[in-house]
Write a protein that holds these residues in place. Structure first.
Motif, PDB file in Angstrom:
ATOM      1  N   GLU A  69       0.928  -0.986   0.183  1.00 50.05           N
ATOM      2  CA  GLU A  69      -0.035  -0.477   0.068  1.00 50.05           C
ATOM      3  C   GLU A  69       0.762   1.160   0.342  1.00 50.05           C
ATOM      4  O   GLU A  69       0.949   1.929  -0.580  1.00 50.05           O
ATOM      5  N   LYS A  70       1.896   0.892   0.600  1.00 47.14           N
ATOM      6  CA  LYS A  70       3.452   2.342   0.826  1.00 47.14           C
ATOM      7  C   LYS A  70       3.903   2.885  -0.338  1.00 47.14           C
ATOM      8  O   LYS A  70       3.551   3.517  -1.192  1.00 47.14           O
ATOM      9  N   GLU A  71       3.804   1.510  -1.710  1.00 51.01           N
ATOM     10  CA  GLU A  71       4.174   1.375  -2.291  1.00 51.01           C
ATOM     11  C   GLU A  71       3.960   1.524  -3.391  1.00 51.01           C
ATOM     12  O   GLU A  71       3.818   2.414  -4.256  1.00 51.01           O
ATOM     13  N   SER A  72       2.348   2.011  -3.443  1.00 51.16           N
ATOM     14  CA  SER A  72       1.412   2.333  -4.456  1.00 51.16           C
ATOM     15  C   SER A  72       1.384   3.903  -4.427  1.00 51.16           C
ATOM     16  O   SER A  72       0.999   4.051  -5.115  1.00 51.16           O
ATOM     17  N   LEU A  73       1.046   4.422  -2.690  1.00 56.54           N
ATOM     18  CA  LEU A  73       0.746   5.279  -2.389  1.00 56.54           C
ATOM     19  C   LEU A  73       2.301   5.872  -2.880  1.00 56.54           C
ATOM     20  O   LEU A  73       2.279   7.722  -3.497  1.00 56.54           O
ATOM     21  N   LEU A  74       3.934   6.043  -2.351  1.00 56.05           N
ATOM     22  CA  LEU A  74       4.386   6.220  -3.590  1.00 56.05           C
ATOM     23  C   LEU A  74       4.409   6.343  -5.058  1.00 56.05           C
ATOM     24  O   LEU A  74       5.397   7.863  -5.405  1.00 56.05           O
ATOM     25  N   LEU A  75       4.747   5.780  -5.601  1.00 54.86           N
ATOM     26  CA  LEU A  75       4.225   6.185  -7.068  1.00 54.86           C
ATOM     27  C   LEU A  75       3.214   7.036  -7.670  1.00 54.86           C
ATOM     28  O   LEU A  75       3.436   7.637  -8.671  1.00 54.86           O
ATOM     29  N   GLU A  76       2.396   6.663  -6.652  1.00 56.97           N
ATOM     30  CA  GLU A  76       1.144   7.761  -7.044  1.00 56.97           C
ATOM     31  C   GLU A  76       1.867   9.207  -6.771  1.00 56.97           C
ATOM     32  O   GLU A  76       1.629   9.702  -7.543  1.00 56.97           O
ATOM     33  N   LEU A  77       2.043   9.657  -5.884  1.00 59.59           N
ATOM     34  CA  LEU A  77       2.777  10.447  -5.097  1.00 59.59           C
ATOM     35  C   LEU A  77       3.992  10.893  -6.399  1.00 59.59           C
ATOM     36  O   LEU A  77       3.876  12.380  -6.831  1.00 59.59           O
ATOM     37  N   MET A  78       5.142   9.837  -6.670  1.00 55.94           N
ATOM     38  CA  MET A  78       5.772  10.856  -7.574  1.00 55.94           C
ATOM     39  C   MET A  78       5.340  10.203  -9.371  1.00 55.94           C
ATOM     40  O   MET A  78       5.901  11.972  -9.820  1.00 55.94           O
ATOM     41  N   ASN A  79       3.909  10.159  -9.732  1.00 57.15           N
ATOM     42  CA  ASN A  79       3.297  10.352 -10.593  1.00 57.15           C
ATOM     43  C   ASN A  79       3.130  11.960 -10.376  1.00 57.15           C
ATOM     44  O   ASN A  79       3.022  12.872 -11.239  1.00 57.15           O
ATOM     45  N   ASP A  80       2.274  12.353  -9.644  1.00 54.36           N
ATOM     46  CA  ASP A  80       1.889  13.589  -9.471  1.00 54.36           C
ATOM     47  C   ASP A  80       2.680  14.499  -9.361  1.00 54.36           C
ATOM     48  O   ASP A  80       2.832  16.194  -9.475  1.00 54.36           O
ATOM     49  N   VAL A  81       4.109  14.330  -8.644  1.00 54.67           N
ATOM     50  CA  VAL A  81       5.464  15.086  -9.063  1.00 54.67           C
ATOM     51  C   VAL A  81       5.422  14.986 -10.058  1.00 54.67           C
ATOM     52  O   VAL A  81       6.349  16.753 -10.888  1.00 54.67           O
ATOM     53  N   GLU A  82       5.823  14.342 -10.866  1.00 59.01           N
ATOM     54  CA  GLU A  82       6.749  14.302 -12.156  1.00 59.01           C
ATOM     55  C   GLU A  82       5.302  15.102 -13.179  1.00 59.01           C
ATOM     56  O   GLU A  82       6.272  15.632 -13.585  1.00 59.01           O
ATOM     57  N   GLY A  83       4.243  15.058 -12.925  1.00 58.22           N
ATOM     58  CA  GLY A  83       2.588  15.584 -13.724  1.00 58.22           C
ATOM     59  C   GLY A  83       3.259  17.333 -13.667  1.00 58.22           C
ATOM     60  O   GLY A  83       3.343  17.613 -14.146  1.00 58.22           O
ATOM     61  N   TYR A  84       3.266  17.103 -12.221  1.00 55.22           N
ATOM     62  CA  TYR A  84       4.118  18.838 -12.044  1.00 55.22           C
ATOM     63  C   TYR A  84       5.290  19.847 -12.257  1.00 55.22           C
ATOM     64  O   TYR A  84       5.006  20.571 -12.959  1.00 55.22           O
ATOM     65  N   ILE A  85       6.476  18.459 -12.097  1.00 57.05           N
ATOM     66  CA  ILE A  85       7.764  19.476 -12.722  1.00 57.05           C
ATOM     67  C   ILE A  85       7.458  19.149 -14.867  1.00 57.05           C
ATOM     68  O   ILE A  85       7.963  20.288 -15.426  1.00 57.05           O
ATOM     69  N   SER A  86       6.565  18.412 -14.996  1.00 55.34           N
ATOM     70  CA  SER A  86       6.592  18.110 -16.436  1.00 55.34           C
ATOM     71  C   SER A  86       6.049  19.561 -17.078  1.00 55.34           C
ATOM     72  O   SER A  86       6.129  20.020 -17.945  1.00 55.34           O
ATOM     73  N   SER A  87       6.011  20.287 -16.174  1.00 52.66           N
ATOM     74  CA  SER A  87       4.294  21.084 -16.455  1.00 52.66           C
ATOM     75  C   SER A  87       5.451  22.945 -16.710  1.00 52.66           C
ATOM     76  O   SER A  87       5.099  23.971 -16.941  1.00 52.66           O
ATOM     77  N   ILE A  88       6.662  22.826 -15.711  1.00 51.74           N
ATOM     78  CA  ILE A  88       7.277  23.552 -15.648  1.00 51.74           C
ATOM     79  C   ILE A  88       8.459  24.458 -17.406  1.00 51.74           C
ATOM     80  O   ILE A  88       8.797  23.323 -18.113  1.00 51.74           O
ATOM     81  N   LYS A  89       7.963  25.128 -18.034  1.00 47.47           N
ATOM     82  CA  LYS A  89       9.155  25.536 -18.949  1.00 47.47           C
ATOM     83  C   LYS A  89      10.099  24.881 -19.392  1.00 47.47           C
ATOM     84  O   LYS A  89      10.971  24.742 -20.904  1.00 47.47           O
TER      85      LYS A  89
END
Length: 140
Positions: A69-89
């Motif tokens: 469950e923790k691993e799944s949560l971390l993967l989800e958070l990492m995806n959110d962070v990657e999404g935010y980082i990808s939005s930086i021009k």
């Protein structure tokens, strides 16, 4: 420790524990007993010989579920962070954020990696931190 390393660590712990459980379960006991109709019926009995070992297996399986469950949560958070980082021009800012938040680097490590990636510019730990801070102030 960065997020990726934590996920890798969790996966390693889960795999190790699953192997331990498998080994404990392979040590189960099998027997055939006779009974019913004057001993003409035969029943195969299969199981783990003692309650302590059964309880240990149950506890390890519960722990595995928590870690997964923790691993799944971390993967989800990492995806959110990657999404935010990808939005930086700006590419260099994206890399600063990725090194800092995904790879868990210190500002010194970020600057060393930035100088490798972008050799035409000089990055210091302080300049990386300031660019990071300015970006967050301008883009809340």
């Amino acid at each position: 420790m960065g997020t990726r390393e934590e996920i890798r660590d969790l996966r390693g712990r889960i795999d190790k524990m699953e192997k331990e459980i498998s080994q404990m379960e392979s040590e189960s006991v099998q027997d055939v007993v006779s009974g019913g109709f004057g001993g003409t019926q035969h029943f195969k009995i299969d199981g783990i010989p003692d309650a302590a070992r059964r309880n240990k297996i149950i506890q390890k399986k519960r722990l595995i579920a928590i870690m997964e469950e923790k691993e799944s949560l971390l993967l989800e958070l990492m995806n959110d962070v990657e999404g935010y980082i990808s939005s930086i021009k700006q590419a260099d800012l994206r890399m600063i954020f990725r090194y800092r938040y995904i790879d868990g680097m210190t500002w010194v490590q970020v600057s060393i990696n930035m100088n490798s990636m972008f050799p035409k510019r000089v990055y210091t730990d302080e300049s990386c931190r300031k660019r990071h801070d300015r970006f967050l102030l301008e883009n809340p």
